[in-house]
Design a protein around this motif. Structure first.
Motif, PDB file in Angstrom:
ATOM      1  N   ASP A  11     -51.076  -7.441  39.003  1.00 22.07           N
ATOM      2  CA  ASP A  11     -50.065  -7.829  40.010  1.00 22.07           C
ATOM      3  C   ASP A  11     -48.808  -7.166  39.746  1.00 22.07           C
TER       4      ASP A  11
ATOM      5  N   ILE B 201     -53.138   3.925  42.919  1.00 21.76           N
ATOM      6  CA  ILE B 201     -51.850   3.203  42.237  1.00 21.76           C
ATOM      7  C   ILE B 201     -52.339   3.438  40.581  1.00 21.76           C
TER       8      ILE B 201
ATOM      9  N   GLY C  42     -49.289  -4.009  41.675  1.00 25.81           N
ATOM     10  CA  GLY C  42     -49.345  -4.146  43.034  1.00 25.81           C
ATOM     11  C   GLY C  42     -50.699  -3.863  43.390  1.00 25.81           C
TER      12      GLY C  42
ATOM     13  N   ASP D 191     -42.814   0.611  39.838  1.00 28.78           N
ATOM     14  CA  ASP D 191     -41.721   0.142  39.926  1.00 28.78           C
ATOM     15  C   ASP D 191     -40.734   0.879  39.012  1.00 28.78           C
TER      16      ASP D 191
ATOM     17  N   ASP E   3     -56.143   0.784  45.762  1.00 28.08           N
ATOM     18  CA  ASP E   3     -55.550   0.499  44.349  1.00 28.08           C
ATOM     19  C   ASP E   3     -55.835   1.371  43.322  1.00 28.08           C
TER      20      ASP E   3
ATOM     21  N   LYS F 259     -53.543  -5.475  44.627  1.00 22.34           N
ATOM     22  CA  LYS F 259     -53.918  -6.829  45.162  1.00 22.34           C
ATOM     23  C   LYS F 259     -55.421  -6.845  45.389  1.00 22.34           C
TER      24      LYS F 259
END
Length: 413
Positions: free
Chosen positions: A241, A299, A244, A311, A296, A246
């Protein structure tokens, strides 16, 4: 590994399996840099060669042709490739079919099982707990789990670095028979450890590198004990989470969201090719049971390689990340292994393999390039993993000074 091995949680990239090759589904990309492994007759990189070549139309055509060639030679049904470098064009292509029976095309949005890439998530959870002082990497495993052979000597660090000396449960003959006789059956972590612990230790802790799924089952139990959460729940709350991600999870049982690709393996009781999407990956648990998607994993590649979330916040501390990335040499030329992560000629990350699926998610810090490869077979071609073949072929083009040539490690035999 023995020739009959079920390659459950390995790593590398290249695919094999019979299937129709379709036109690629596009989306973007960028190159990466590789080492010194080149096909016969292919000139090596010049000293002025960039770490990663820009994805010009010519390079893109080379990539398309190379992926198709590997698919054809290795008989791979379907593969998706993503390459991204900041400030450059991206490359995203899907080739072939997701399901040979229906002819459904491979597409970049499919869920795929990722095998041993799971190890990077489990070790990340462990390092977070170490950051919080809930565990010490130099604690011995007997502090957390009873009955481990040499448990008073083996540290959590040695487990994460594949230097424990514990027998790999997925190489046990009875385990292989149990798995292949009923691929949908569930396994508990305790059952998996029992297959390992009936074998003598292979060497004293820290003496050498030996890839073993047993290590990660133990670390998964440590995470559960010290966090008070089930491993899948911990990963969702504290790793997935925040990043990010998901569409990534450690499922309970054989849960596999749709749309997903059908998987194809010959790691079966009779050696015949079987479809595996419905098989239960619980036998891989903390070592190899997760699923994910291309987006994903795009990321995850920089996140796990740097310890930094998208972030800008830290997933694990800088000091802990430095420890993770100490990657002593392994018997594999050009490859080092740190705490649940490989460094292969500068590419940092992991590969994965389990019956029917293989994956590769790696990051080149020099250019911040990400490469992800996902395929729906684990059937060897001339004794080479399909993921290895793809990894070599792609990185020879985009990063000839940094060739990713890591053989995938069998997970179940």
């Amino acid at each position: 590994m023995s020739p009959t091995s079920v390659r459950l949680c390995r790593g590398a990239v290249v695919a094999v399996l019979a299937g129709t090759l379709l036109a690629p589904v596009t989306a973007g990309a960028a190159p990466a840099a590789v080492p010194d492994v080149f096909a016969a007759g292919t000139p090596g990189p010049s000293p002025s060669e960039p770490d990663v070549r820009p994805l010009s139309p010519d390079v893109t055509r080379q990539l398309d042709a190379s992926v198709r060639r590997v698919m054809r030679e290795a008989n791979v049904p379907g593969v998706t490739v993503g390459i991204w470098t900041p400030g450059q064009r991206g490359y995203v292509r899907s080739f072939g079919v997701a399901d040979k029976a229906t002819g459904r095309r491979m597409t970049p949005d499919l869920y795929m099982r990722i095998g041993s890439e799971t190890k990077t998530f489990t070790v990340t959870a462990l390092l977070q707990l170490a950051d919080q002082g809930k565990v010490g990497l130099d604690d011995t495993i007997d502090k957390y789990v009873d009955g481990v052979p040499n448990g008073h000597k083996i540290t959590l660090r040695q487990l994460a670095g594949m230097r424990s000396g514990l027998f790999n449960y997925s190489e046990d003959d009875d385990f292989f028979k149990a798995l292949t006789s009923d691929p949908r059956r569930p396994f508990t972590p305790q059952q998996l450890l029992a297959y390992s612990f009936r074998h003598p230790v292979l060497f004293q802790p820290g003496e050498k590198f030996d890839y073993s799924n047993t290590n990660l089952i133990l670390l998964g139990l440590v995470v559960e004990k010290k966090s008070g959460q089930r491993l899948g729940d911990y990963l969702k709350q504290h790793v997935l989470d925040p990043a990010g991600m998901k569409d990534t999870a450690l499922p309970s049982g054989s849960r596999f969201p749709r749309p997903h690709a059908q998987g194809y393996t010959d790691q079966t009781a009779n050696g015949e090719v079987a479809e595996t999407a419905g098989w239960n990956p619980s036998w891989g648990w903390a070592a190899g049971a997760m699923y994910s998607t291309l987006d994903d994993l795009r990321i995850w590649a920089p996140t796990v390689a740097t310890g930094e979330l998208p972030d800008g916040k830290r997933m694990i501390s800088r000091a802990m990340q430095r420890q993770r990335l100490v990657t002593p040499a392994t018997p594999i030329p050009g490859a080092g292994y740190g705490l649940g992560i490989f460094n292969v000629h500068g590419w940092i990350g992991h590969n994965g393999s389990l019956p029917g699926y293989e994956s590769l998610t790696i990051y080149l810090p020099a250019t911040r390039t990400t490469l992800v490869v996902l395929l729906n077979t684990d059937i060897n071609h001339d004794n080479e993993e399909p993921s290895t073949l793809f990894g070599q072929a792609i990185t020879r083009i985009i990063s000839p000074r940094h060739v990713f040539d890591l053989p995938a490690e069998p997970a179940a035999r």
